[in-house]
Design a protein around this motif. Sequence first.
Motif: not given
Length: 106
Positions: A3-6, A40-47, A51-63, A90-94
Amino acid sequence: MAYVYLFGAIAAEVLATSLMKSTEGFTRLWPTVWCMAGYAVSLAALSQAVKGVEVGVAYALWSALGTAAIVAIGAAFLGEPITVVKVAGISLIIAGVVTLNLGGTH
């Protein structure tokens, strides 16, 4: 640690997106360099985060958090209006991100 990386990925993406207007269509060198470096930093940190957060959850939070932050930055610093439609969107996204997180792994 994932989550720190995220949250680092979110911060870098928000910074890069905030710089997008100042690149003037990628015609100004230094804003463009900083913008691209932020992505570039964002995508590297997201990658690393996935490793420790489900891809769907990580991407949803990120976006979602990135989108909400950019709307706030646009309103605060770029003179963009906050409308009822933007707040609803924004409310619907959250709500979607919360739903994904409540869904668990099963």
